[in-house]
Design an enzyme around this catalytic site. Structure first.
Site, PDB file in Angstrom:
ATOM      1  CG  MET A 174      -3.499  22.137  -4.850  1.00 47.86           C
ATOM      2  SD  MET A 174      -2.872  22.128  -6.550  1.00 47.86           S
ATOM      3  CE  MET A 174      -3.704  20.688  -7.189  1.00 47.86           C
ATOM      4  CG  ASN A 175      -2.633  23.262   1.283  1.00 47.49           C
ATOM      5  OD1 ASN A 175      -3.828  23.011   1.437  1.00 47.49           O
ATOM      6  ND2 ASN A 175      -1.724  22.868   2.165  1.00 47.49           N
ATOM      7  CG  ASP A 176       1.420  21.585   1.964  1.00 47.10           C
ATOM      8  OD1 ASP A 176       1.293  22.764   1.620  1.00 47.10           O
ATOM      9  OD2 ASP A 176       1.709  21.224   3.119  1.00 47.10           O
ATOM     10  CD1 TRP A 233      -5.380  24.592   4.300  1.00 49.69           C
ATOM     11  CD2 TRP A 233      -6.416  25.215   6.180  1.00 49.69           C
ATOM     12  NE1 TRP A 233      -4.959  23.759   5.311  1.00 49.69           N
ATOM     13  CE2 TRP A 233      -5.577  24.115   6.468  1.00 49.69           C
ATOM     14  CE3 TRP A 233      -7.173  25.770   7.204  1.00 49.69           C
ATOM     15  CZ2 TRP A 233      -5.471  23.573   7.750  1.00 49.69           C
ATOM     16  CZ3 TRP A 233      -7.083  25.233   8.481  1.00 49.69           C
ATOM     17  CH2 TRP A 233      -6.226  24.139   8.738  1.00 49.69           C
ATOM     18  NE  ARG A 238       2.088  21.305  10.533  1.00 49.82           N
ATOM     19  CZ  ARG A 238       2.111  22.056  11.623  1.00 49.82           C
ATOM     20  NH1 ARG A 238       1.727  21.558  12.789  1.00 49.82           N
ATOM     21  NH2 ARG A 238       2.535  23.309  11.575  1.00 49.82           N
ATOM     22  CG  ASP A 239       3.713  18.292   7.206  1.00 51.56           C
ATOM     23  OD1 ASP A 239       2.482  18.127   7.226  1.00 51.56           O
ATOM     24  OD2 ASP A 239       4.256  19.403   7.385  1.00 51.56           O
TER      25      ASP A 239
END
Length: 492
Positions: free
Chosen positions: A39-41, A65, A167-168
């Site tokens: 898991m990340n962001d 990742w 991104r994001d």
């Protein structure tokens, strides 16, 4: 059908490890974490049809990742979370190497996810990539379908804007138009944020470079989030590459905010100085949402890139912070754990009006899944604090120290057990000699809320099972005005 097949395969992969991970000694009891693997962001944090939804960057096939999916949990109260199947799986031509971070918005009684589709175009992941913005939609908030119009933003704008690091997306509605901010950098590697607008979520117009770094402000701004708090505009972002300054910026990457005013027509944010949202070790990519009560709530990844993560050897890694309510006082954000956390409390222990010097432990004050509420009356010259997760035989402890003569609060995890060590310090001035610490200890984490949210320090720690003692210390006589302790029930 192919998308469903990918999601089913991901579900099967994490379920193989589910029970083993659930029982592991470092598995968190009341923080969101994956069933297994990586898991990340946080992504797509929202409230939809009576429930909170939290998505996250997830690699379901290994605790590292890799090609990113969107994991998914939901909750009615921000405390008790239910795991759901992944919401997004990579595999289309525009996202075959990852469904990267993004956000969520409700439109026409449907939930839309806006995310970055990532494709590697070579072996150098820093330079050889193509990033676009895409949408997926759901009527029930659980099963999502990618739009046929994807990608809805196909390339970065021309000018001093890096063509690939783009991104994001964080999307919101303002005055009957949809807006999105995107993380970006200049051609010369200075972090910046881009703003777009749309009438329908499908067709997007580039407005402007909303904000750009000056001086020591990093080479890339990730995970931007723009919102209004107390009639001021707040831009939260995660700058990569900020160099240490004194006690600040000692993590690999930072997460913080600036406060100012937005000209929506021109797409420009006039803002003040950058401030951190957390002064500890493990806090990145915070994302916020506004809930039905009008609270602005943030949640962040409770880890840090390129840190040693001892749980990887046991089939899982990554977690989220507690949800935190943001309050703007003047030009500073205060962070408070959401009040719903109190639902988990049991077995209250209270001690009051105890004067001591040296070191002491108090009856009933111990544990590895607990909340502490500590008020100390200290002298300016005192060095005092609290040792957490102590096992004297093993030499393990995590130490919070306030140095009154320097006005410094320190979090030291050099003897915390496995994993990375280090010290983080922050300047802290007391009012009326009072130090208030609200501390959340979970199986492999500590979150310290200082002086009613003025500052927070977060750390992942990996002590042994016997490291459950707690001791207070002071080099001068001080008073424990009150110390409350609760065991916290498991909620995920």
């Amino acid at each position: 059908m192919i998308e469903k097949q990918r999601i089913n395969e991901a579900e099967k992969a994490v379920k193989v490890l589910q029970e083993e991970v659930y029982q592991h000694e470092w598995r968190l009891h009341y923080h969101v974490a994956p069933v297994a693997n990586w898991m990340n962001d946080p992504n797509g944090f929202c409230y939809f049809k009576g429930e909170y939804h939290l998505f996250y960057q997830h690699h379901p096939f290994a605790p590292k990742w890799d090609s990113m999916y969107w994991g998914h949990v939901k909750s009615k109260d921000l405390v008790n979370w239910e795991h759901l199947p992944p919401a997004l799986a990579p595999g289309e031509a525009y996202d075959k190497d990852g469904c990267f971070s993004g956000s969520a918005i409700e439109k026409d009684d449907k939930l839309y996810l806006m995310y970055t589709g990532n494709v590697w175009t070579g072996e150098n992941y820093d330079e050889e990539l193509k990033q676009v913005q895409a949408l997926a939609v759901s009527e029930d908030g659980i099963s999502f379908e990618k739009l046929s119009e994807n990608p809805v933003i196909t390339e970065a704008p021309k000018g001093d804007i890096h063509p690939f690091h783009f991104r994001d997306p964080k999307v919101w509605k303002h005055d009957n138009l949809y807006y999105v901010v995107l993380g970006s950098k200049t051609l010369q590697n200075t972090g910046q944020v881009l703003m777009y607008r749309s009438k329908d979520l499908i067709h997007w117009e580039f407005v402007n470079i909303l904000a750009k770094g000056e001086g020591n402000f990093g080479y890339m701004w990730e995970c931007p989030d723009l919102f209004t708090l107390n009639n001021k505009e707040v831009l939260v972002m995660s700058p990569q590459g900020v160099k240490p300054e004194g006690n600040l910026y000692h993590n690999l990457h930072q997460a913080g905010y600036v406060i100012g005013d937005v000209d929506y027509e021109k797409g420009i944010l006039s803002h003040g100085d950058f401030q951190l949202l957390d002064y500890g070790f493990d806090y990145y990519a915070p994302q916020t949402m506004i809930d039905p009560e009008g609270r602005r709530i943030a949640i962040a990844w409770m880890d840090m890139w390129e840190s040693e993560m001892p749980t990887q050897a046991h089939g899982y890694t990554g977690a989220m912070t507690l949800p935190r309510e943001l309050e703007l006082r003047g030009d500073k954000i205060y962070c408070h754990p959401v009040k719903e956390i109190e639902k988990l409390r049991q077995a209250e222990v209270i001690h009051e009006q105890i004067t001591f010097s040296g070191e002491t432990s108090l009856e009933g004050i111990a544990g590895d899944s607990i909340e502490l509420d500590l008020s100390l009356r200290v002298h300016h010259s005192s060095a005092c604090g609290i040792r957490l997760r102590v096992d004297e035989d093993a030499g393990e402890e995590t130490v919070i120290t306030y140095y009154g003569d320097k006005g410094i609060l320190e979090l030291d995890r050099n003897e915390s057990g496995k994993g990375p060590g280090g010290v983080r310090k922050t300047h802290l001035q007391l009012q009326d000699h009072m130090l208030h610490l609200r501390i959340f200890i979970d199986k492999s984490s500590v979150e310290v809320f200082v002086n009613h949210g003025e500052q927070v320090l977060t750390a992942r720690i990996y002590p042994g099972k016997k490291s459950t003692n707690i001791r207070l210390f002071s080099d001068e006589e001080i008073e424990i005005v009150q110390l409350k302790k609760w065991d916290l029930k498991r909620s995920i």
